[in-house]
Scaffold this active site. Sequence first.
Site, short mmCIF file in Angstrom:
data_model
loop_
_atom_site.label_atom_id
_atom_site.label_comp_id
_atom_site.label_asym_id
_atom_site.label_seq_id
_atom_site.Cartn_x
_atom_site.Cartn_y
_atom_site.Cartn_z
N ASP A 218 -13.86 6.13 -20.94
CA ASP A 218 -15.13 5.68 -20.37
C ASP A 218 -14.93 4.45 -19.49
OD1 ASP A 218 -18.09 6.00 -20.51
OD2 ASP A 218 -18.01 3.98 -21.33
N GLU A 268 4.23 9.57 -27.67
CA GLU A 268 4.80 9.65 -29.02
C GLU A 268 4.52 11.02 -29.64
OE1 GLU A 268 2.86 6.49 -31.20
OE2 GLU A 268 3.81 4.93 -29.98
C1 BGC Z 1 -20.88 6.86 -19.60
C2 BGC Z 1 -22.32 6.51 -19.70
C3 BGC Z 1 -22.44 5.16 -20.36
C4 BGC Z 1 -21.60 4.09 -19.64
C5 BGC Z 1 -21.41 2.87 -20.47
C6 BGC Z 1 -20.43 5.78 -18.66
O1 BGC Z 1 -19.99 5.94 -17.52
O2 BGC Z 1 -20.61 8.14 -19.09
O3 BGC Z 1 -23.05 7.48 -20.39
O4 BGC Z 1 -23.77 4.76 -20.33
O5 BGC Z 1 -20.33 4.58 -19.35
O6 BGC Z 1 -20.58 3.15 -21.55
#
Ligand code: BGC
Length: 559
Positions: A218, A268
Amino acid sequence: MTELLTSTADAAAPPRIDADWWRQATVYQIYPRSFADANGDGIGDLPGITSRVDYLARLGVDAVWLSPFYPSALADGGYDVDDYRNVDPRLGTLADFDAMIAALHAAGIRLIVDIVPNHSSDRHEWFRQALASPKGSPERDRYVFRDGLGANGELPPADWTSMFGGPAWEPVGDGQWYLHLFAPEQPDFNWRNKEVREDFLTTLRFWSDRGVDGFRVDVAHALAKHLPEDLPSEAELQAMDRATGTHLLWDRDEVHDIYADWRAVFDEYDPPRIAVAEAWVNPPSRRARYASASGLGQAFNFDLLEADFDAAAFRGIIVDNLDQAAASGSSTTWVFSNHDVVRHATRYGLPPNGDRPRVHNRAWLLSGGAEPALDAAAGLRRARAATLLMLALPGSAYLYQGEELGLGEVAAIPAESRQDPTFFRSPGVDVGRDGCRVPIPWTAAGDSFGFGTADAHLPQPEWFGALSVEAQSEDPSSTLNLYREALALRHRLQTDESLTWADSAEEVLHFRRANGWEAVANFGTTAVPLPAGEVLLASGPIDAAALPPETTVWIKAGS
Ligand code: BGC
């Protein structure tokens, strides 16, 4: 068709246990709280997913990408993580996780889990400790704290705006403030801190040891930050160059040192764990750093998701991304929909107006779906055509739960039912992302359309029934069966990662893969002659000689 189209894998064969399984995989994103609710509390859960593994196998996906399932107060749909090495009790237990992964693997489906390294939740043990500890303490060093301005630190260190609207700095009551690029409940980690770095390696091993095959990372481009003594203003930040790896917050070059450490952990394992970066970088050529084999290995390309239904735009994007993938040694990723954007069956049914896909046609969203008029039939027709084209491309294909049903965005959600922080932080400007996160319909009628036995946590509209799995399963012309047939064929036909363009009219895209598998998409408003060859699959009704408007076919080249 089988003998001519020399396949690299047979549909019935078990998945290859090779290190390259991800390169052309079809990956299905599950937003767990909205997929299937096994315990009847209105929230989807892990046993719900386990109970639907047969559905996923029949759909024909190679892997599942599971959005966050960790303990969370849901300030941002689970992207505010309290504990990275556990399961939200509302979604199940670690034992339920183990049962889910065993069932997926037994069905030949791999599992990629979402990892959220830019920020934790404000309920994370470390953040609680940071709040309870004094300024300058090691506990505060794990996050990004700064003294406020003014005589007593009563003013924010800078006027920065968070991604969800509102300020990006939050006071903690002793003159210090912490940074949150997203919601206030999502304090940003300090990735210069050794404990933070070590702890994430522990988390990667924790899930890899439990059998996960990879990670979706993310906001992968935000971890490395450089905050000088004198912070710039929001306007100055906005004006900073993002293309050189030197922006203070986004896509800094040193972020790749972090991913080099991650790569060592991935390697790993046998086969090595994979990762795909969510990195909204510009210019697109900067994706290669995330996609490199010494880093995460693959990065999302959101270019088709951001494009209108337009032949020239699609062609340019395809050419560009295949070139980039070849240059980085990775394979590209294609995606039209996810949990952050207006579903593509709706986007394509609204007049393009330059709004980004997350708020596509803001006016329509703000009016609760009233204005401008949505042409749902055209939207679905175009979505089916675009998807069938995309599924013939080299690279991996990411699908979002419900798109295989042709689901559209739910615009009419009452304010009191909304959950996305964007809605609360941008009143009247952005309704947020709840409309693509409504629990999916399994049955044509009944409690929450078969999602569970209680009302779903986001209200489902009446029109969901006609799009349910039950309503579509036996209908050969349904969107669900189009996806099933396309994925089965794709599995069998997938060949090397090249394509050749055939001559075509301006509104038509026509390409051929190495084994004679061809895709022809008519983006125009009039029918065009159908190229010679046996039709394998079509996104809509066709006749023998013509390819209708807004329709894609797969054909086996004529000899
Ligand atoms: C996720 C979102 C989230 C954001 C903060 C992103 O890009 O896909 O759903 O709100 O990151 O974590």
